[in-house]
Motif scaffolding. Structure first.
Motif, mmCIF file in Angstrom:
data_model
loop_
_atom_site.group_PDB
_atom_site.id
_atom_site.type_symbol
_atom_site.label_atom_id
_atom_site.label_comp_id
_atom_site.label_asym_id
_atom_site.label_seq_id
_atom_site.Cartn_x
_atom_site.Cartn_y
_atom_site.Cartn_z
ATOM 1 N N ALA A 207 0.840 -1.207 0.000
ATOM 2 C CA ALA A 207 0.000 0.000 0.000
ATOM 3 C C ALA A 207 0.872 1.252 0.000
ATOM 4 C CB ALA A 207 -0.919 -0.006 1.222
ATOM 5 N N TRP A 208 1.971 1.236 0.778
ATOM 6 C CA TRP A 208 2.878 2.389 0.778
ATOM 7 C C TRP A 208 3.435 2.649 -0.618
ATOM 8 C CZ3 TRP A 208 6.010 0.742 5.724
ATOM 9 C CH2 TRP A 208 5.259 1.077 6.859
ATOM 10 N N SER A 214 1.234 6.572 -7.048
ATOM 11 C CA SER A 214 0.076 7.366 -7.460
ATOM 12 C C SER A 214 -0.991 7.294 -6.381
ATOM 13 C CB SER A 214 -0.486 6.853 -8.790
ATOM 14 O OG SER A 214 -1.696 7.527 -9.104
ATOM 15 N N GLU A 215 -1.238 8.415 -5.735
ATOM 16 C CA GLU A 215 -2.251 8.432 -4.679
ATOM 17 C C GLU A 215 -3.646 8.210 -5.251
ATOM 18 O OE1 GLU A 215 -2.147 11.789 -2.150
ATOM 19 O OE2 GLU A 215 -0.049 11.512 -1.538
ATOM 20 N N ILE A 216 -3.894 8.750 -6.436
ATOM 21 C CA ILE A 216 -5.219 8.590 -7.047
ATOM 22 C C ILE A 216 -5.482 7.117 -7.361
ATOM 23 C CG2 ILE A 216 -6.634 9.163 -9.052
ATOM 24 C CD1 ILE A 216 -5.260 11.865 -9.134
ATOM 25 N N ALA A 217 -4.484 6.442 -7.957
ATOM 26 C CA ALA A 217 -4.649 5.022 -8.275
ATOM 27 C C ALA A 217 -4.792 4.195 -6.998
ATOM 28 C CB ALA A 217 -3.463 4.527 -9.095
ATOM 29 N N ALA A 218 -4.015 4.537 -5.976
ATOM 30 C CA ALA A 218 -4.100 3.795 -4.717
ATOM 31 C C ALA A 218 -5.472 3.953 -4.076
ATOM 32 C CB ALA A 218 -3.002 4.267 -3.762
ATOM 33 N N ILE A 223 -7.386 1.821 -0.988
ATOM 34 C CA ILE A 223 -6.372 2.034 0.052
ATOM 35 C C ILE A 223 -6.727 3.297 0.832
ATOM 36 C CG2 ILE A 223 -3.939 2.579 0.463
ATOM 37 C CD1 ILE A 223 -3.260 0.868 -1.953
ATOM 38 N N TYR A 224 -6.743 3.178 2.159
ATOM 39 C CA TYR A 224 -7.071 4.290 3.041
ATOM 40 C C TYR A 224 -5.824 5.143 3.200
ATOM 41 C CZ TYR A 224 -8.620 6.744 7.247
ATOM 42 O OH TYR A 224 -8.964 7.705 8.167
ATOM 43 N N LEU A 225 -5.761 6.254 2.471
ATOM 44 C CA LEU A 225 -4.554 7.052 2.384
ATOM 45 C C LEU A 225 -4.128 7.592 3.747
ATOM 46 C CD1 LEU A 225 -5.129 9.116 -0.894
ATOM 47 C CD2 LEU A 225 -4.009 6.908 -0.598
#
Length: 368
Positions: A207-208, A214-218, A223-225
């Motif tokens: 997840a990291w 890419s935060e958008i893809a994650a 995935i809970y940013l």
């Protein structure tokens, strides 16, 4: 080609056919051999090296652990920090205070790491809403605040007078020699590296890496940013706190002037020069950071006095090295090491085009 569990070409490119191969600690038996050989070498080093060199290796292990802490946050989670000196200082001061008041070494070291992790969570709550330069400024401000706390909280830190750190005592044995402390630092570093390796091959580590890329893809994958970013800060701060406890014993005396933003910048340079996104990079960067001051001291003797006696020579060389690494080898020393390995694995049948630098894109450019 007949099916097999593990297929390789001549250059040891591994074609993975089982999920277990993707989470193994070592990619192939050759890596097991070389890392085992390295472990034997560092274990036997005290039998062949003088105490001075053992002390330098102890510093190398401590810097490697500190670099590993920042590598988790910046190299794998993609969150920049210029405030890691604060986490190291929290672990160092708390460990020294608890040790002076009779707490055993291991619980005291763990308490320093846990309190540093709590400090990491506190800074993560507002900081995870920021990115890039703003996140760097927020962590830098946190480091400045903590440095002021170190200077004012005299009952714990001794203020500007500083505080002495007692010799480490492990299971009733006082480690008053370089050999004992060397093995202590080595054991803690190995345990922390294995812990981080296992964490990185878990869903948390994946997840990291997804957040870093890419935060958008994650986020689109569920995935809970905020949670994973906070966990990255806590894990990184815990490792920094443990490194701070060992650092306190190594230098023997703590003052607030040690834990300035300059220390944080040195750590950031460590992971940049070593190679972001690689545990090997943290080790390479620590080697660079330990050897460079010695090389600069030797260089001063051969430079003209107008240059060699300049107090800003060392920071200037640090900055020059960092700029050259960013321009010429963005993957750092670890990237250079991988290229050298690949070159010899294909020699003499290599292709020169293989080693040409490819264009890299910033995250904002990838979204266009």
């Amino acid at each position: 080609m007949a099916p097999s569990d593990e297929r390789r070409c001549d250059m040891r490119f591994i074609f993975k056919t089982r999920y277990d191969q993707d989470i193994n600690l070592f990619p192939h038996p050759g890596a097991v051999f070389w890392y085992s050989l390295l472990m034997i070498a560092v274990v036997c080093a005290p039998f062949f090296l003088a105490p001075f060199y053992l002390g330098e290796l102890s510093f190398l292990f401590i810097w490697s652990l500190a670099g590993l802490s920042l590598m988790v946050l910046t190299g794998y989670a993609g969150l920049i920090s210029i405030g890691h000196a604060a986490f190291i200082g929290v672990g160092a001061y708390l460990h020294a205070f608890l040790t002076r008041n009779g707490m055993p070494f291991i619980p005291s070291l763990m308490c320093g790491g846990v309190v540093s992790a709590l400090a990491g969570i506190i800074i993560a709550i507002p900081a995870i809403r920021m990115r890039g330069l703003y996140l760097a400024i927020a962590t830098l401000a946190f480091s400045a605040i903590v440095e002021e706390v170190f200077a004012r909280w005299e009952t714990i830190t001794g203020g500007f007078r500083g505080v002495a750190v007692p010799m480490p005592v492990l299971f009733g044995i006082e480690l008053d020699s370089e050999v004992g402390f060397y093995y202590l630092c080595l054991a803690i570093l190995v345990i922390c590296i294995l812990g981080v390796l296992n964490l990185l091959r878990s869903p948390t580590g994946r997840a990291w890496v997804a957040i870093r890329d890419s935060e958008i893809a994650a986020q689109s994958m569920g995935i809970y940013l905020a949670g994973y970013k906070t966990l990255a800060f806590a894990t990184s701060a815990f490792l920094a706190g443990v490194a701070g406890g060992l650092f306190a014993h190594k230098i023997g005396y703590l003052t607030p002037e040690i834990f300035t933003p300059i220390l944080s910048i040195q750590l950031l340079m460590l992971v940049m020069v070593g190679g972001l996104g690689s545990i090997r990079g943290a080790i390479f960067g620590a080697i660079f950071l330990v050897l460079l001051p010695t090389l600069i001291a030797i260089l001063r003797d051969y430079l003209p006095n107008a240059i060699g006696q300049q107090p800003a020579l060392e920071p200037g060389i640090y900055g020059l090295v960092l700029v050259l690494v960013v321009l010429l080898e963005p993957q750092g020393l670890n990237g250079a090491w991988l290229k050298v390995k690949f070159f010899f694995s294909q020699f003499p049948m290599y292709k020169s085009a293989t080693f040409k630098r490819q264009k890299t894109y910033m995250r904002t450019e990838r979204m266009q």
